[in-house]
Design a protein around this motif. Structure first.
Motif, PDB file in Angstrom:
ATOM      1  N   UNK A 122       0.864  -1.158  -0.003  1.00  0.00           N
ATOM      2  CA  UNK A 122       0.036   0.020  -0.195  1.00  0.00           C
ATOM      3  C   UNK A 122       0.828   1.316  -0.020  1.00  0.00           C
ATOM      4  N   UNK A 123       0.710   2.085  -0.832  1.00  0.00           N
ATOM      5  CA  UNK A 123       1.255   3.354  -1.149  1.00  0.00           C
ATOM      6  C   UNK A 123       0.815   4.627  -0.195  1.00  0.00           C
ATOM      7  N   UNK A 124      -0.443   4.854  -1.010  1.00  0.00           N
ATOM      8  CA  UNK A 124      -1.261   6.121  -0.340  1.00  0.00           C
ATOM      9  C   UNK A 124      -2.610   6.031  -0.760  1.00  0.00           C
ATOM     10  N   UNK A 125      -3.468   6.782  -0.213  1.00  0.00           N
ATOM     11  CA  UNK A 125      -4.942   7.108  -0.687  1.00  0.00           C
ATOM     12  C   UNK A 125      -4.955   8.331  -1.378  1.00  0.00           C
ATOM     13  N   UNK A 126      -5.617   8.106  -2.550  1.00  0.00           N
ATOM     14  CA  UNK A 126      -5.782   9.352  -3.409  1.00  0.00           C
ATOM     15  C   UNK A 126      -6.761  10.424  -2.839  1.00  0.00           C
ATOM     16  N   UNK A 127      -6.155  11.499  -2.632  1.00  0.00           N
ATOM     17  CA  UNK A 127      -6.923  12.589  -1.802  1.00  0.00           C
ATOM     18  C   UNK A 127      -7.761  13.351  -2.854  1.00  0.00           C
ATOM     19  N   UNK A 153       2.257  12.146  -9.348  1.00  0.00           N
ATOM     20  CA  UNK A 153       2.896  11.459  -8.056  1.00  0.00           C
ATOM     21  C   UNK A 153       1.848  10.634  -7.630  1.00  0.00           C
ATOM     22  N   UNK A 154       0.744  10.486  -8.190  1.00  0.00           N
ATOM     23  CA  UNK A 154      -0.414   9.651  -7.793  1.00  0.00           C
ATOM     24  C   UNK A 154      -1.126   9.633  -6.522  1.00  0.00           C
ATOM     25  N   UNK A 155      -0.862  11.047  -5.965  1.00  0.00           N
ATOM     26  CA  UNK A 155      -1.550  11.189  -4.633  1.00  0.00           C
ATOM     27  C   UNK A 155      -2.797  12.280  -4.673  1.00  0.00           C
ATOM     28  N   UNK A 156      -3.036  12.746  -5.750  1.00  0.00           N
ATOM     29  CA  UNK A 156      -4.255  13.663  -5.792  1.00  0.00           C
ATOM     30  C   UNK A 156      -4.694  13.544  -7.204  1.00  0.00           C
ATOM     31  N   UNK A 157      -5.929  14.062  -7.445  1.00  0.00           N
ATOM     32  CA  UNK A 157      -6.500  14.203  -8.658  1.00  0.00           C
ATOM     33  C   UNK A 157      -6.277  15.770  -9.056  1.00  0.00           C
ATOM     34  N   UNK A 158      -5.773  15.774 -10.123  1.00  0.00           N
ATOM     35  CA  UNK A 158      -5.432  17.172 -10.935  1.00  0.00           C
ATOM     36  C   UNK A 158      -7.025  17.597 -11.380  1.00  0.00           C
ATOM     37  N   UNK A 159      -7.686  16.942 -11.927  1.00  0.00           N
ATOM     38  CA  UNK A 159      -9.214  17.377 -12.301  1.00  0.00           C
ATOM     39  C   UNK A 159     -10.123  16.186 -12.324  1.00  0.00           C
ATOM     40  N   UNK A 160     -11.387  16.660 -11.926  1.00  0.00           N
ATOM     41  CA  UNK A 160     -12.617  15.786 -11.788  1.00  0.00           C
ATOM     42  C   UNK A 160     -13.861  16.525 -12.725  1.00  0.00           C
ATOM     43  N   UNK A 161     -14.139  15.823 -13.557  1.00  0.00           N
ATOM     44  CA  UNK A 161     -15.296  16.426 -14.489  1.00  0.00           C
ATOM     45  C   UNK A 161     -16.286  15.269 -14.364  1.00  0.00           C
ATOM     46  N   UNK A 162     -17.672  15.817 -14.102  1.00  0.00           N
ATOM     47  CA  UNK A 162     -18.866  15.164 -14.135  1.00  0.00           C
ATOM     48  C   UNK A 162     -19.578  15.142 -15.458  1.00  0.00           C
ATOM     49  N   UNK A 163     -19.903  14.041 -16.336  1.00  0.00           N
ATOM     50  CA  UNK A 163     -20.654  13.858 -17.361  1.00  0.00           C
ATOM     51  C   UNK A 163     -21.831  13.142 -17.220  1.00  0.00           C
TER      52      UNK A 163
END
Length: 956
Positions: free
Chosen positions: A447-452, A484-494
């Motif tokens: 386990x590395x990290x939970x994505x914030x 770095x796979x630690x956070x989402x750069x963008x989130x778009x709802x379709x």
């Protein structure tokens, strides 16, 4: 490399098994139990056979039972004898043996099975020597009934007796050879009407032989009740030391049957049946735990589709051995399956109770699945990542090895895992709080990290080089991760894929491309144009497929989809096209875990499908062996007063004629298709009544009422669970018209019309002649009547003239009467005057007259007196009045007898319309006296005040 070699070995092993036969050694075939309440008979079923039409027959404690796939029919033996054996010959005769009874059933002219007893041909007194008949064999035109004391050979309607050397036990037919077991002489071969002992078989005299089977190299396999299995070869009996022998010694044998000369079915007393190969290795073991309703199997039979029927100590069982499907269910201790995988020689399944495993190399016939330690919770997925077995479990991300949980990667609940493109050393996991990152290390996944920044969870995720796509509820999320796979750069709802297609269906990867599906339209995403565009080619694949809700691609590129809780497969062809297969999976409908479709394709012979009650094993190579065109029968044709049955070797006539009074017809349908009966459907059409075929339905009965006269043809077809339709069956019939619409009736009507016209024509002629005669007579009568009428009118006219004359005369008379009365009154007045003159002359003193004057005076006085006394006009008046009004006075007197003459005179005067003054003068009374007389007359005539007296008198 080791895994690849293992798969090749497994494939070669399974391929040899398939080439060798069709009995699967993986899972349990579909089993259908028929309880005694289903067929409404006795508990024990001793023998089974099948006729050419596919109907099955069971020798039951309560008689003979027939099953046609739709209904059960009982046929009782004389004295309700228990049936012990049944055999059907090529002609369709059904031979039956029971307690002190043997004979056969045969269809009569209307297709109904009628029993003929052969017991009457036995010469023994009262048939006392006939006991139970246990076996029936048909060899070279002879029917052989075997009881304990003797065998009865029936041929050409004659019965011969074959006496047992000591006492028969049972008999066995192998091809055209018949064997008997005698309690003293051992095994005997029956040839040319005689028994020949088999050398070396007396060793079996102390046990019961229940079955004999042909083996390779002219060997015989013998199954005994308690001693196990033996091989007879070169006149020697030797034990058959195999798995099958161990089973029989432990559970006792009650006979058996051979499947395609490749597999042996052995019935047992205590533990159901086993199916072994010719080497004695057990391929299947089916008992009460596996689904049989009873562990004591009295009889087994292989039908014309190579499926297995079992006669149980309590009921009947059908085992669908020819199906490409077998199952791991409650008997293997697994429940709802969400995923499956093979790893390190074990088959693992993720269920709602945890992860279970079973050795993939070993046999599946006995062992249940074992629970992997540390996985007792809802297991959503089981995957092999970097040669590690990872479980997505409610209690965390677990690493499994050797039937144990060896590591907990994360205690958060997980749905599944995906490798990350462009990041080969990392894996993303979908958990209850969003997403987590795992890293591949030398010690395995860590386990590395939970994505914030995102806490929504779902099992439906896909990744490409640029995005993580998530389906949650009705929305599609497009997410971009930082490097770095630690956070989402963008989130778009379709919410919608296009302006025309609303909503969102599913997300899946096909041919390494991510497709977004809604209403069977498939879209791809263009990053450059930032839009979704439809893949017309992929959409066309699903154009004629019902709306899907789940889709997955297997290891071979085949597409598996779920629609309306049913499963379908699009098999990928070499040219890239797809072939749609739906029908074989119909028996899985309603048992799929539709939102978590699990299809694990190891190879075409080993496909595992997750179910709500276990795991299905599908061998697609067996599909071609079972997809045959089914048969269908119009089982019976009934109308008031009669029933015709067609399923019992009864040939359909060219046409059936039924009377109009019986125009209520009923048809029953049957199809000897016993696999997946709940999915066998019928469609019918009555030509002459129906315009189109009926919808497919499992209902096997149809009635028509109040059919008009005419020609009809009932057509029927059936569709089995694989979607294959049968040829049409049909029954032509004619409904006769009612007597008043029959051809003869119409002929009678025509003749009646001709006769009627002829009769009416003659009657008209006669009538015309009569009418002419009557017209002449009538004219004569009218002439005479007219003449008579003229004469009558002339007479009436003459009478009228006479009456007018009389009236005129009467008027004249009345006028004369009036004139006479007036004259009489004048006379009265004259007399009165003259009397007055005479009275006054008396006052004159004539003494003073001279003689001459005196003489003249005396002469005058005498002349006046003479005039007065000489006048008779009054008396003449009275006489005239009475003569003229005699009839009136007579009627008045008759009607009123008390009327006086004076009143009669008054009535006459009143009738003559004389005035009161005139009446007073005539009657010499005062006017008051006249009124008084009138009053008295009214009273005597009983007139009221309003009635007119003169009018009343005139009416008389």
């Amino acid at each position: 490399m080791r895994t690849t070699k293992f798969h090749i070995l497994v494939f070669l092993f399974l391929l040899s098994t398939i080439l060798f036969g069709q009995v699967k050694n993986i899972g349990v075939p579909d089993i259908r139990n028929y309880k005694r309440t289903d067929y409404k008979g006795g508990t024990q079923n001793w023998s089974i056979d099948q006729d050419k039409n596919g109907n099955l027959y069971f020798a039951n404690n309560n008689g003979l039972y027939q099953f046609d796939g739709s209904s059960w029919t009982k046929y009782a033996l004389p004295n309700y004898t228990s049936a012990r054996c049944v055999k059907v010959d090529e002609s369709g005769k059904i031979y039956v043996g029971g307690y002190k009874e043997l004979g056969y059933f045969k269809a009569d002219s209307k297709g109904k099975l009628k029993y003929t007893s052969l017991s009457r041909l036995i010469k023994s007194k009262n048939n006392k020597e006939l006991d139970f008949v246990w076996k029936i064999h048909i060899i070279k035109g002879e029917v052989i009934f075997q009881s304990f004391a003797r065998a009865y050979i029936f041929k050409n309607n004659k019965l011969k007796i074959l006496q047992a050397p000591k006492r028969f036990q049972f008999s066995f037919q192998i091809n055209n050879t018949l064997y008997f077991q005698d309690t003293e002489a051992g095994l005997l071969e029956f040839k040319n009407g005689r028994l020949y002992p088999l050398k070396g078989t007396t060793a079996l005299n102390n046990t019961e032989v229940w079955a004999m089977f042909k083996m390779p190299n002219d060997k015989l396999l013998i199954a005994t009740l308690e001693k196990g299995l033996f091989i007879y070869s070169n006149e020697k009996i030797t034990p058959w030391n195999t798995e099958a022998d161990i089973f029989i010694k432990k559970n006792s044998s009650l006979g058996g049957v051979v499947i395609k000369d490749k597999f042996i079915v052995l019935n047992s007393v205590l533990n159901g049946i086993i199916i072994s190969d010719l080497n004695g290795k057990i391929t299947q073991h089916i008992n009460r735990k596996k689904g049989l309703q009873n562990n004591t199997v009295l009889a087994s039979f292989v039908d014309n589709k190579n499926n297995l029927w079992l006669g149980l100590d309590n009921g009947i069982a059908f085992i669908n051995e020819s199906s490409p499907f077998t199952y791991f269910g409650f008997s293997y201790d697994i429940s709802t399956v969400y995923a499956s995988v093979i790893h390190d020689g074990n088959l693992y399944v993720a269920t709602n109770q945890g992860v279970f495993y079973h050795s993939w190399n070993g046999t599946f016939k006995e062992d249940a699945f074992a629970l992997v330690e540390g996985t007792t919770a809802q297991a959503w997925n089981i995957q092999v990542i970097n040669n590690e077995l990872i479980c997505a479990n409610n209690i965390g991300a677990l690493v499994i090895k050797g039937g144990k949980t060896i590591k907990v990667l994360d205690k958060n609940g997980y749905f599944g895992f995906k490798t990350i493109p462009n990041h080969p050393n990392f894996v993303i996991g979908s958990n209850y709080n969003g997403f987590a990152i795992f890293e591949k290390t030398s010690n395995g996944l860590e386990f590395k990290n939970q994505i914030a920044g995102f806490d929504k969870s779902s099992i439906f995720i896909e990744l490409d080089n640029d995005y993580l796509w998530l389906k949650k509820d009705e929305f599609l999320y497009q997410m971009v991760l930082f490097d770095d796979l630690k956070k989402f750069k963008s989130i778009k709802i379709i919410q919608n894929l296009s302006a025309t297609e609303k909503g969102f269906g599913s997300i899946q990867k096909i041919n390494n491309n991510i497709y977004f599906q809604t209403n069977n339209h498939f879209y791809k995403y263009s990053k450059e144009q930032d839009l979704f565009y439809e893949d017309i080619k992929m959409s066309s694949v699903f154009k004629n497929i019902p709306k899907i809700n789940t889709l997955t691609e297997d290891a071979n590129g085949n597409l598996w989809y779920v629609f309306n809780e049913s499963l379908g497969e699009l098999i990928k062809n070499s040219d890239g096209s797809y072939t749609n297969i739906v029908a074989p999976f119909s028996n899985l409908t309603g048992n799929l875990v539709t939102n978590y479709l699990s299809v694990n394709t190891i190879n075409p012979q080993n496909i595992f499908i997750g179910l709500t009650d276990g795991l299905a094993h599908y061998d697609s190579q067996l599909l071609n062996n079972i997809v045959t065109k089914p048969k269908v029968f119009i089982r019976s044709f009934s109308f008031p007063g009669d029933t015709i049955i067609f399923g019992n070797e009864k040939k359909i006539a060219e046409k059936y004629l039924i009377p109009y009074t019986a125009n209520h017809v009923k048809f029953t349908f049957s199809s000897p298709t016993y696999e997946n009966l709940e999915n066998v459907e019928f469609s019918y059409k009555l030509e002459g009544f129906d315009d189109r075929w009926s919808n497919w339905s499992t209902i096997s009965i149809k009635e028509y009422t109040y059919l008009r006269e005419g020609n009809y043809k009932m057509k029927l077809k059936v569709r089995n669970s694989y979607g294959i339709q049968s040829e049409e069956a049909f029954v032509p019939f004619t409904v006769s018209p009612p007597w008043y619409r029959h051809f003869l009736a119409y002929l009678f009507y025509i003749l009646l019309a001709v006769v009627s016209i002829f009769f009416i024509r003659n009657r008209i002629k006669i009538k015309i002649r009569k009418n002419k005669y009557y017209e002449t007579v009538e004219q004569r009568r009218l002439y005479l009547e007219k003449e008579s009428k003229i004469r009558q009118e002339q007479y009436e006219l003459e009478k009228e003239i006479e009456k007018l004359k009389n009236d005129k005369l009467q008027i004249k008379i009345l006028a004369k009467d009036k004139e006479l009365v007036n004259n009489s009154l004048q006379v009265v007045k004259k007399n009165k005057i003259l009397n007055g003159i005479i009275y006054k002359l008396k006052d004159i003193n004539v003494e003073s007259f001279d003689e001459s004057t005196k003489f003249q005076f005396t002469k005058l006085n005498r002349s006046i007196t003479k005039e007065v006394s000489a006048d008779k006009s009054w008396k003449d008046l009275e006489k005239h009045i009475k003569n003229v009004h005699f009839d009136f006075l007579k009627r008045l007197k008759e009607k009123y007898p008390t009327i006086s003459p004076r009143e009669l005179d008054l009535s006459t005067y009143l009738l003559m319309n004389m005035s009161t003054k005139e009446i007073a003068e005539i009657m010499n009374i005062s006017s008051g006296g006249v009124e008084l007389a009138r009053y008295r007359l009214r009273k005597k005539l009983e007139l009221n005040k309003k009635e007119n007296l003169i009018g009343f008198l005139m009416s008389i």
